[in-house]
Design a protein around this motif. Structure first.
Motif, PDB file in Angstrom:
ATOM      1  N   GLN A  70      -0.481  14.683 -49.791  1.00 34.61           N
ATOM      2  CA  GLN A  70       0.168  15.764 -50.559  1.00 34.61           C
ATOM      3  C   GLN A  70       1.382  16.301 -49.803  1.00 34.61           C
ATOM      4  OE1 GLN A  70      -3.198  18.351 -51.041  1.00 34.61           O
ATOM      5  NE2 GLN A  70      -3.815  17.411 -52.972  1.00 34.61           N
ATOM      6  N   ARG A  71       1.245  16.409 -48.495  1.00 35.94           N
ATOM      7  CA  ARG A  71       2.365  16.864 -47.665  1.00 35.94           C
ATOM      8  C   ARG A  71       3.557  15.910 -47.806  1.00 35.94           C
ATOM      9  NH1 ARG A  71       4.437  15.375 -43.091  1.00 35.94           N
ATOM     10  NH2 ARG A  71       2.786  13.891 -42.635  1.00 35.94           N
ATOM     11  N   LEU A  72       3.271  14.617 -47.968  1.00 38.59           N
ATOM     12  CA  LEU A  72       4.321  13.609 -48.149  1.00 38.59           C
ATOM     13  C   LEU A  72       4.801  13.542 -49.598  1.00 38.59           C
ATOM     14  CD1 LEU A  72       2.707  10.791 -45.975  1.00 38.59           C
ATOM     15  CD2 LEU A  72       4.779  12.103 -45.420  1.00 38.59           C
ATOM     16  N   ASN A  73       4.194  14.364 -50.467  1.00 32.45           N
ATOM     17  CA  ASN A  73       4.513  14.388 -51.894  1.00 32.45           C
ATOM     18  C   ASN A  73       4.167  13.067 -52.586  1.00 32.45           C
ATOM     19  OD1 ASN A  73       5.324  15.848 -54.140  1.00 32.45           O
ATOM     20  ND2 ASN A  73       7.440  15.121 -53.992  1.00 32.45           N
ATOM     21  N   ALA A  74       3.044  12.463 -52.198  1.00 37.78           N
ATOM     22  CA  ALA A  74       2.610  11.183 -52.763  1.00 37.78           C
ATOM     23  C   ALA A  74       1.885  11.380 -54.089  1.00 37.78           C
ATOM     24  CB  ALA A  74       1.677  10.476 -51.780  1.00 37.78           C
ATOM     25  N   ASP A  75       2.007  10.380 -54.948  1.00 36.07           N
ATOM     26  CA  ASP A  75       1.222  10.334 -56.181  1.00 36.07           C
ATOM     27  C   ASP A  75      -0.096   9.601 -55.954  1.00 36.07           C
ATOM     28  OD1 ASP A  75       3.274  11.555 -57.689  1.00 36.07           O
ATOM     29  OD2 ASP A  75       4.259   9.609 -57.961  1.00 36.07           O
ATOM     30  N   ALA A  76      -0.090   8.711 -54.956  1.00 40.15           N
ATOM     31  CA  ALA A  76      -1.275   7.900 -54.668  1.00 40.15           C
ATOM     32  C   ALA A  76      -1.276   7.490 -53.199  1.00 40.15           C
ATOM     33  CB  ALA A  76      -1.298   6.654 -55.551  1.00 40.15           C
ATOM     34  N   ILE A  77      -2.458   7.132 -52.724  1.00 38.47           N
ATOM     35  CA  ILE A  77      -2.594   6.515 -51.403  1.00 38.47           C
ATOM     36  C   ILE A  77      -3.334   5.205 -51.627  1.00 38.47           C
ATOM     37  CG2 ILE A  77      -3.460   6.739 -49.044  1.00 38.47           C
ATOM     38  CD1 ILE A  77      -3.400   9.791 -49.455  1.00 38.47           C
ATOM     39  N   ILE A  78      -2.681   4.118 -51.249  1.00 43.05           N
ATOM     40  CA  ILE A  78      -3.254   2.788 -51.468  1.00 43.05           C
ATOM     41  C   ILE A  78      -3.656   2.159 -50.140  1.00 43.05           C
ATOM     42  CG2 ILE A  78      -2.015   2.419 -53.645  1.00 43.05           C
ATOM     43  CD1 ILE A  78       0.007   0.708 -52.068  1.00 43.05           C
ATOM     44  N   ASN A  79      -4.406   1.056 -50.229  1.00 46.58           N
ATOM     45  CA  ASN A  79      -4.889   0.343 -49.035  1.00 46.58           C
ATOM     46  C   ASN A  79      -5.668   1.260 -48.098  1.00 46.58           C
ATOM     47  OD1 ASN A  79      -4.014  -2.306 -49.534  1.00 46.58           O
ATOM     48  ND2 ASN A  79      -1.951  -1.804 -48.835  1.00 46.58           N
ATOM     49  N   VAL A  80      -6.477   2.146 -48.654  1.00 50.63           N
ATOM     50  CA  VAL A  80      -7.222   3.109 -47.842  1.00 50.63           C
ATOM     51  C   VAL A  80      -8.292   2.394 -47.019  1.00 50.63           C
ATOM     52  CG1 VAL A  80      -8.790   5.095 -47.937  1.00 50.63           C
ATOM     53  CG2 VAL A  80      -6.747   5.029 -49.385  1.00 50.63           C
ATOM     54  N   ARG A  81      -8.373   2.766 -45.766  1.00 47.02           N
ATOM     55  CA  ARG A  81      -9.341   2.189 -44.834  1.00 47.02           C
ATOM     56  C   ARG A  81      -9.956   3.301 -43.991  1.00 47.02           C
ATOM     57  NH1 ARG A  81      -8.330  -1.296 -47.917  1.00 47.02           N
ATOM     58  NH2 ARG A  81      -7.481  -3.335 -47.508  1.00 47.02           N
ATOM     59  N   PHE A  82     -11.126   3.019 -43.449  1.00 44.59           N
ATOM     60  CA  PHE A  82     -11.793   3.906 -42.499  1.00 44.59           C
ATOM     61  C   PHE A  82     -11.992   3.142 -41.203  1.00 44.59           C
ATOM     62  CE2 PHE A  82     -13.219   5.735 -46.491  1.00 44.59           C
ATOM     63  CZ  PHE A  82     -13.146   7.100 -46.253  1.00 44.59           C
ATOM     64  N   THR A  83     -11.895   3.839 -40.107  1.00 38.75           N
ATOM     65  CA  THR A  83     -12.221   3.238 -38.816  1.00 38.75           C
ATOM     66  C   THR A  83     -12.938   4.282 -37.966  1.00 38.75           C
ATOM     67  OG1 THR A  83     -11.338   2.000 -36.930  1.00 38.75           O
ATOM     68  CG2 THR A  83     -10.006   3.808 -37.744  1.00 38.75           C
ATOM     69  N   THR A  84     -13.747   3.809 -37.060  1.00 39.72           N
ATOM     70  CA  THR A  84     -14.509   4.681 -36.170  1.00 39.72           C
ATOM     71  C   THR A  84     -14.274   4.239 -34.734  1.00 39.72           C
ATOM     72  OG1 THR A  84     -16.233   4.871 -37.831  1.00 39.72           O
ATOM     73  CG2 THR A  84     -16.823   5.514 -35.619  1.00 39.72           C
ATOM     74  N   SER A  85     -14.128   5.209 -33.855  1.00 39.32           N
ATOM     75  CA  SER A  85     -14.021   4.875 -32.436  1.00 39.32           C
ATOM     76  C   SER A  85     -14.784   5.909 -31.626  1.00 39.32           C
ATOM     77  CB  SER A  85     -12.558   4.830 -31.993  1.00 39.32           C
ATOM     78  OG  SER A  85     -11.945   6.076 -32.193  1.00 39.32           O
ATOM     79  N   MET A  86     -15.317   5.457 -30.518  1.00 40.54           N
ATOM     80  CA  MET A  86     -16.052   6.364 -29.642  1.00 40.54           C
ATOM     81  C   MET A  86     -15.049   7.053 -28.717  1.00 40.54           C
ATOM     82  SD  MET A  86     -19.546   5.635 -27.634  1.00 40.54           S
ATOM     83  CE  MET A  86     -19.286   5.572 -25.889  1.00 40.54           C
ATOM     84  N   ILE A  87     -15.068   8.368 -28.707  1.00 42.07           N
ATOM     85  CA  ILE A  87     -14.161   9.154 -27.869  1.00 42.07           C
ATOM     86  C   ILE A  87     -14.757   9.333 -26.479  1.00 42.07           C
ATOM     87  CG2 ILE A  87     -13.029  11.403 -27.617  1.00 42.07           C
ATOM     88  CD1 ILE A  87     -11.928   9.675 -29.903  1.00 42.07           C
ATOM     89  N   MET A  88     -16.039   9.642 -26.453  1.00 41.05           N
ATOM     90  CA  MET A  88     -16.783   9.808 -25.208  1.00 41.05           C
ATOM     91  C   MET A  88     -18.258   9.631 -25.553  1.00 41.05           C
ATOM     92  SD  MET A  88     -16.569  13.954 -24.800  1.00 41.05           S
ATOM     93  CE  MET A  88     -18.175  14.338 -24.149  1.00 41.05           C
ATOM     94  N   GLN A  89     -19.109   9.628 -24.577  1.00 40.35           N
ATOM     95  CA  GLN A  89     -20.542   9.498 -24.825  1.00 40.35           C
ATOM     96  C   GLN A  89     -21.001  10.578 -25.799  1.00 40.35           C
ATOM     97  OE1 GLN A  89     -22.505   7.125 -23.413  1.00 40.35           O
ATOM     98  NE2 GLN A  89     -24.395   7.810 -24.347  1.00 40.35           N
ATOM     99  N   GLY A  90     -21.491  10.172 -26.954  1.00 40.35           N
ATOM    100  CA  GLY A  90     -22.024  11.122 -27.915  1.00 40.35           C
ATOM    101  C   GLY A  90     -21.018  11.707 -28.886  1.00 40.35           C
ATOM    102  N   ALA A  91     -19.742  11.287 -28.814  1.00 42.13           N
ATOM    103  CA  ALA A  91     -18.723  11.803 -29.739  1.00 42.13           C
ATOM    104  C   ALA A  91     -17.890  10.642 -30.276  1.00 42.13           C
ATOM    105  CB  ALA A  91     -17.816  12.802 -29.034  1.00 42.13           C
ATOM    106  N   SER A  92     -17.664  10.662 -31.582  1.00 44.34           N
ATOM    107  CA  SER A  92     -16.865   9.598 -32.188  1.00 44.34           C
ATOM    108  C   SER A  92     -15.847  10.182 -33.159  1.00 44.34           C
ATOM    109  CB  SER A  92     -17.762   8.586 -32.904  1.00 44.34           C
ATOM    110  OG  SER A  92     -18.435   9.212 -33.975  1.00 44.34           O
ATOM    111  N   GLU A  93     -14.773   9.428 -33.360  1.00 51.68           N
ATOM    112  CA  GLU A  93     -13.735   9.811 -34.302  1.00 51.68           C
ATOM    113  C   GLU A  93     -13.862   8.957 -35.554  1.00 51.68           C
ATOM    114  OE1 GLU A  93      -8.889  10.182 -34.549  1.00 51.68           O
ATOM    115  OE2 GLU A  93      -9.744   8.450 -33.533  1.00 51.68           O
ATOM    116  N   ILE A  94     -13.724   9.569 -36.695  1.00 48.01           N
ATOM    117  CA  ILE A  94     -13.622   8.869 -37.970  1.00 48.01           C
ATOM    118  C   ILE A  94     -12.183   9.066 -38.427  1.00 48.01           C
ATOM    119  CG2 ILE A  94     -14.389   8.730 -40.366  1.00 48.01           C
ATOM    120  CD1 ILE A  94     -16.651   8.095 -38.522  1.00 48.01           C
ATOM    121  N   LEU A  95     -11.503   7.979 -38.734  1.00 49.63           N
ATOM    122  CA  LEU A  95     -10.118   8.025 -39.186  1.00 49.63           C
ATOM    123  C   LEU A  95     -10.030   7.376 -40.557  1.00 49.63           C
ATOM    124  CD1 LEU A  95      -7.015   8.374 -38.714  1.00 49.63           C
ATOM    125  CD2 LEU A  95      -7.083   6.120 -37.631  1.00 49.63           C
TER     126      LEU A  95
END
Length: 104
Positions: A70-95
Protein backbone atom coordinates in the motif's frame (compact mmCIF):
# COMPACT_ATOMS: atom_id res chain seq x y z
CA UNK A 1 -5.29 -5.46 -2.69
CA UNK A 2 -4.82 -8.63 -4.71
CA UNK A 3 -2.24 -11.05 -3.30
CA UNK A 4 -1.07 -13.95 -5.48
CA UNK A 5 1.64 -16.58 -5.56
CA UNK A 6 1.46 -16.58 -9.38
CA UNK A 7 3.33 -14.37 -11.86
CA UNK A 8 0.16 -12.69 -13.09
CA UNK A 9 -3.47 -12.06 -12.24
CA UNK A 10 -6.06 -13.68 -14.55
CA UNK A 11 -7.87 -11.12 -16.74
CA UNK A 12 -5.56 -8.32 -15.53
CA UNK A 13 -2.55 -6.74 -17.18
CA UNK A 14 0.49 -5.47 -15.31
CA UNK A 15 1.12 -1.83 -16.12
CA UNK A 16 4.08 -1.13 -13.87
CA UNK A 17 6.39 -2.96 -11.48
CA UNK A 18 6.81 -0.90 -8.33
CA UNK A 19 9.40 -2.99 -6.49
CA UNK A 20 9.56 -5.54 -3.73
CA UNK A 21 6.94 -5.46 -1.00
CA UNK A 22 8.02 -7.20 2.19
CA UNK A 23 6.98 -7.75 5.74
CA UNK A 24 8.59 -9.67 8.55
CA UNK A 25 8.35 -10.53 12.19
CA UNK A 26 10.76 -12.18 14.62
CA UNK A 27 9.27 -14.50 17.20
CA UNK A 28 10.82 -16.14 20.23
CA UNK A 29 9.66 -19.26 21.98
CA UNK A 30 8.00 -19.07 25.37
CA UNK A 31 9.30 -20.98 28.42
CA UNK A 32 5.81 -22.27 29.28
CA UNK A 33 5.31 -23.50 25.72
CA UNK A 34 8.77 -25.09 25.75
CA UNK A 35 7.90 -27.17 28.81
CA UNK A 36 4.66 -28.41 27.23
CA UNK A 37 6.45 -28.99 23.89
CA UNK A 38 9.10 -31.04 25.68
CA UNK A 39 6.39 -33.28 27.13
CA UNK A 40 4.72 -33.55 23.72
CA UNK A 41 8.08 -34.48 22.20
CA UNK A 42 8.19 -37.55 24.46
CA UNK A 43 4.66 -38.66 23.55
CA UNK A 44 4.76 -37.55 19.91
CA UNK A 45 2.31 -35.64 17.77
CA UNK A 46 1.80 -32.08 16.66
CA UNK A 47 2.98 -29.32 18.97
CA UNK A 48 -0.07 -27.06 18.76
CA UNK A 49 1.55 -24.17 20.61
CA UNK A 50 4.31 -23.85 18.01
CA UNK A 51 1.87 -24.36 15.13
CA UNK A 52 -0.23 -21.46 16.42
CA UNK A 53 2.87 -19.31 17.01
CA UNK A 54 4.08 -19.84 13.44
CA UNK A 55 0.60 -19.30 11.95
CA UNK A 56 0.28 -15.99 13.80
CA UNK A 57 3.78 -14.95 12.70
CA UNK A 58 3.00 -15.77 9.03
CA UNK A 59 -0.21 -13.75 9.18
CA UNK A 60 1.58 -10.78 10.74
CA UNK A 61 4.35 -10.91 8.11
CA UNK A 62 1.69 -11.08 5.35
CA UNK A 63 -0.17 -8.07 6.79
CA UNK A 64 3.08 -6.10 6.99
CA UNK A 65 3.89 -7.01 3.37
CA UNK A 66 0.45 -5.77 2.31
CA UNK A 67 1.03 -2.53 4.22
CA UNK A 68 4.35 -2.12 2.39
CA UNK A 69 2.52 -2.72 -0.90
CA UNK A 70 0.00 0.00 0.00
CA UNK A 71 2.89 2.33 0.78
CA UNK A 72 4.15 1.66 -2.77
CA UNK A 73 0.62 2.38 -4.06
CA UNK A 74 0.33 -1.15 -5.51
CA UNK A 75 -2.86 -2.70 -6.83
CA UNK A 76 -1.48 -6.21 -6.33
CA UNK A 77 1.48 -8.16 -5.01
CA UNK A 78 2.46 -11.12 -7.16
CA UNK A 79 4.93 -14.00 -6.75
CA UNK A 80 4.34 -13.94 -2.98
CA UNK A 81 6.67 -16.19 -1.00
CA UNK A 82 7.41 -16.93 2.65
CA UNK A 83 10.78 -17.75 4.13
CA UNK A 84 11.94 -18.56 7.64
CA UNK A 85 15.35 -18.12 9.19
CA UNK A 86 16.71 -18.71 12.65
CA UNK A 87 17.94 -15.47 14.23
CA UNK A 88 19.28 -17.05 17.41
CA UNK A 89 18.55 -20.09 19.57
CA UNK A 90 14.80 -20.08 20.11
CA UNK A 91 13.97 -17.12 17.82
CA UNK A 92 13.11 -17.15 14.14
CA UNK A 93 12.13 -14.62 11.49
CA UNK A 94 9.21 -15.10 9.12
CA UNK A 95 9.50 -13.01 5.96
CA UNK A 96 6.73 -12.53 3.38
CA UNK A 97 7.73 -10.88 0.12
CA UNK A 98 6.54 -10.37 -3.42
CA UNK A 99 6.52 -8.00 -6.38
CA UNK A 100 4.30 -4.92 -5.99
CA UNK A 101 2.58 -3.99 -9.26
CA UNK A 102 0.09 -1.55 -10.76
CA UNK A 103 -2.64 -3.15 -12.87
CA UNK A 104 -4.54 -1.89 -15.88
Amino acid sequence: MIISTTENIPNKEIDEILGIARGSTVRARNVGRDIFAGLKNIVGGEIDEYTKLQAHAREQALQRMMHDGQRLNADAIINVRFTTSMIMQGASEILAYGTAVKLI
